[in-house]
Design a protein around this motif. Sequence first.
Motif, PDB file in Angstrom:
ATOM      1  N   SER A 108       0.850  -1.175   0.000  1.00 30.29           N
ATOM      2  CA  SER A 108       0.000   0.000   0.000  1.00 30.29           C
ATOM      3  C   SER A 108       0.896   1.238   0.000  1.00 30.29           C
ATOM      4  N   PHE A 153     -14.682  -4.630  -2.250  1.00 26.10           N
ATOM      5  CA  PHE A 153     -14.193  -5.933  -1.792  1.00 26.10           C
ATOM      6  C   PHE A 153     -14.146  -6.910  -2.961  1.00 26.10           C
ATOM      7  N   ALA A 161      -6.253 -10.711  -3.259  1.00 27.34           N
ATOM      8  CA  ALA A 161      -5.908 -11.770  -2.305  1.00 27.34           C
ATOM      9  C   ALA A 161      -5.356 -12.975  -3.059  1.00 27.34           C
ATOM     10  N   ARG A 164      -1.923 -12.159  -4.277  1.00 26.72           N
ATOM     11  CA  ARG A 164      -1.009 -12.154  -3.137  1.00 26.72           C
ATOM     12  C   ARG A 164      -0.519 -13.563  -2.796  1.00 26.72           C
ATOM     13  N   LEU A 188     -20.728 -12.379  -4.495  1.00 26.34           N
ATOM     14  CA  LEU A 188     -20.770 -11.114  -3.750  1.00 26.34           C
ATOM     15  C   LEU A 188     -21.702 -10.099  -4.406  1.00 26.34           C
TER      16      LEU A 188
ATOM     17  N   LEU B 105      -0.087 -10.909   9.192  1.00 23.90           N
ATOM     18  CA  LEU B 105      -0.994 -11.171   8.078  1.00 23.90           C
ATOM     19  C   LEU B 105      -0.585 -10.438   6.803  1.00 23.90           C
ATOM     20  N   LEU B 106       0.165  -9.377   6.957  1.00 22.43           N
ATOM     21  CA  LEU B 106       0.489  -8.589   5.767  1.00 22.43           C
ATOM     22  C   LEU B 106       1.887  -8.844   5.229  1.00 22.43           C
ATOM     23  N   PHE B 153      -8.357 -20.559   0.382  1.00 23.78           N
ATOM     24  CA  PHE B 153      -8.809 -19.239  -0.061  1.00 23.78           C
ATOM     25  C   PHE B 153      -9.876 -18.700   0.890  1.00 23.78           C
ATOM     26  N   LEU B 156      -8.295 -18.489   4.772  1.00 23.99           N
ATOM     27  CA  LEU B 156      -7.177 -17.585   5.028  1.00 23.99           C
ATOM     28  C   LEU B 156      -7.191 -16.328   4.167  1.00 23.99           C
ATOM     29  N   ASP B 157      -7.207 -16.528   2.870  1.00 21.62           N
ATOM     30  CA  ASP B 157      -7.010 -15.391   1.980  1.00 21.62           C
ATOM     31  C   ASP B 157      -8.104 -14.336   2.078  1.00 21.62           C
ATOM     32  N   VAL B 158      -9.336 -14.794   2.093  1.00 20.07           N
ATOM     33  CA  VAL B 158     -10.437 -13.830   2.105  1.00 20.07           C
ATOM     34  C   VAL B 158     -10.487 -13.012   3.406  1.00 20.07           C
ATOM     35  N   ALA B 161      -7.703 -10.579   3.349  1.00 26.50           N
ATOM     36  CA  ALA B 161      -7.902  -9.457   2.433  1.00 26.50           C
ATOM     37  C   ALA B 161      -8.661  -8.347   3.151  1.00 26.50           C
ATOM     38  N   ALA B 162      -9.640  -8.732   3.931  1.00 23.94           N
ATOM     39  CA  ALA B 162     -10.419  -7.740   4.676  1.00 23.94           C
ATOM     40  C   ALA B 162      -9.535  -7.022   5.691  1.00 23.94           C
ATOM     41  N   ARG B 164      -6.356  -6.685   5.584  1.00 24.18           N
ATOM     42  CA  ARG B 164      -5.400  -5.872   4.840  1.00 24.18           C
ATOM     43  C   ARG B 164      -5.965  -4.502   4.484  1.00 24.18           C
ATOM     44  N   ARG B 165      -7.160  -4.505   3.945  1.00 22.95           N
ATOM     45  CA  ARG B 165      -7.745  -3.210   3.575  1.00 22.95           C
ATOM     46  C   ARG B 165      -7.905  -2.330   4.807  1.00 22.95           C
ATOM     47  N   SER B 168      -4.508  -1.004   5.986  1.00 24.57           N
ATOM     48  CA  SER B 168      -3.815  -0.045   5.146  1.00 24.57           C
ATOM     49  C   SER B 168      -4.569   1.273   5.005  1.00 24.57           C
ATOM     50  N   LEU B 180     -19.431  -9.122   4.819  1.00 26.61           N
ATOM     51  CA  LEU B 180     -18.884  -9.441   3.503  1.00 26.61           C
ATOM     52  C   LEU B 180     -18.057 -10.715   3.576  1.00 26.61           C
ATOM     53  N   VAL B 181     -17.217 -10.793   4.590  1.00 32.97           N
ATOM     54  CA  VAL B 181     -16.368 -11.964   4.727  1.00 32.97           C
ATOM     55  C   VAL B 181     -17.225 -13.207   4.951  1.00 32.97           C
TER      56      VAL B 181
END
Lengths: 200, 200
Positions: A108, A153, A161, A164, A188, B105-106, B153, B156-158, B161-162, B164-165, B168, B180-181
Amino acid sequence: MPRPPKYSSEQILDAVIHVLRRSPVSALSIAMVADVIGAPSGSIYHRFPSRDSLVASAWLRSGEGFHSHLAASLAAPDPRHGALGAAAYTLDWARRRPGEAAFFLLNSRSEVTGSEWPTELARRATRLGNDITDTVRTFARRLPGVSVARARFALLDVPQAAVRRAVSTGSALDAEVQQLVEDTVTSLLAQAEPVTRMAS
Amino acid sequence: MPRPPKYSSEQILDAVIHVLRRSPVSALSIAMVADVIGAPSGSIYHRFPSRDSLVASAWLRSGEGFHSHLAASLAAPDPRHGALGAAAYTLDWARRRPGEAAFFLLNSRSEVTGSEWPTELARRATRLGNDITDTVRTFARRLPGVSVARARFALLDVPQAAVRRAVSTGSALDAEVQQLVEDTVTSLLAQAEPVTRMAS
DNA sequence: ACCGTTATAGAGACGGATCTCGCTTTGAGA
DNA sequence: TCTCAAAGCGAGATCCGTCTCTATAACGGT
């Protein structure tokens, strides 16, 4: 009358990306970049006043390129189709330009440089951020019931994601990953729910 | 008979996390860490042979803690319930420990240090990676039709991602993000499909 | 040919961070 | 009280990367 340039800014930025394919931003040094194009370090400073400015410029160039194509994909007549196109575009961009993907999608703005950005570049970064938000907002308006956060999202976070994971494990963005992303984006954006309110 | 420790390893690692809450890994210096606990830099080197080793240790401690609780959440009788719990746990962990979230996580293993990891720590990192994969694999087996990649995915990934946003942009992991998750995880694990193949 | 302008060139000053090293402090047991 | 093992301490050696600075090269116009 002036002596013609031997190393263009673009060429130098390309070298930055090349270096970043192998090492994290924090490890990038001017000497590495200079080596790639066979220039002495002084020539880099002729174009970019500082390391931060160099790195920030590369980040912005990538981001601006990424965004313009993303916006184009989203412009498809059917919004859901556009969303899938945008997600596919992100994966494809990452496949084609692994260096830029690892750099722009994984870092970022604040992670790119140690200190504050040079003013002019900070402006460009803010504009890029706003442009992306606008793109998402515009898209969200075309799908009633889909909030801006949900659109962001689906359009950005989920595809990123996937990128990544691929980048950090060195694995490929294969068909299965692509399928996962598409499934997720589709679901979504599927509901046209009435701006549900939900308890805490 | 020996003099009792004044600064424990745990305390030092806590200081690392504290510093990382404000600055990226690349900016962390031994002096900053020492400042947090009011120790001179030499005392840090008494416990950790190098900066890399210090940072890597902090990363591992976070990761191991994260993983053990994640595995616990997943162990719920109903797998889908477990998956939602795991996703919720990730978000909750990030809320409670923003420093560790931003750090573990990042940053993937390779982003944490410049050079190679000290052998012993590299071993621990590999083990952690394997443990996480095993956890995911075990989970996937409980849901026929869900591949390991899909499970990873979703689990972990999803959620990451949340996180992370939020990290940042400095925004909160609010109820909407959580929703959303959860939607995404649910839909990713919903189908019990026969390894469908579908046209592009 | 010469001039002005813009580039390249690269050696090294500078600064900041890591890590070393010898000395000091502490506390429990003899 | 004396001793010894383990910890703390902190000044500075050392390394490495950024950035500066002066000299030199190339080209178009006159």
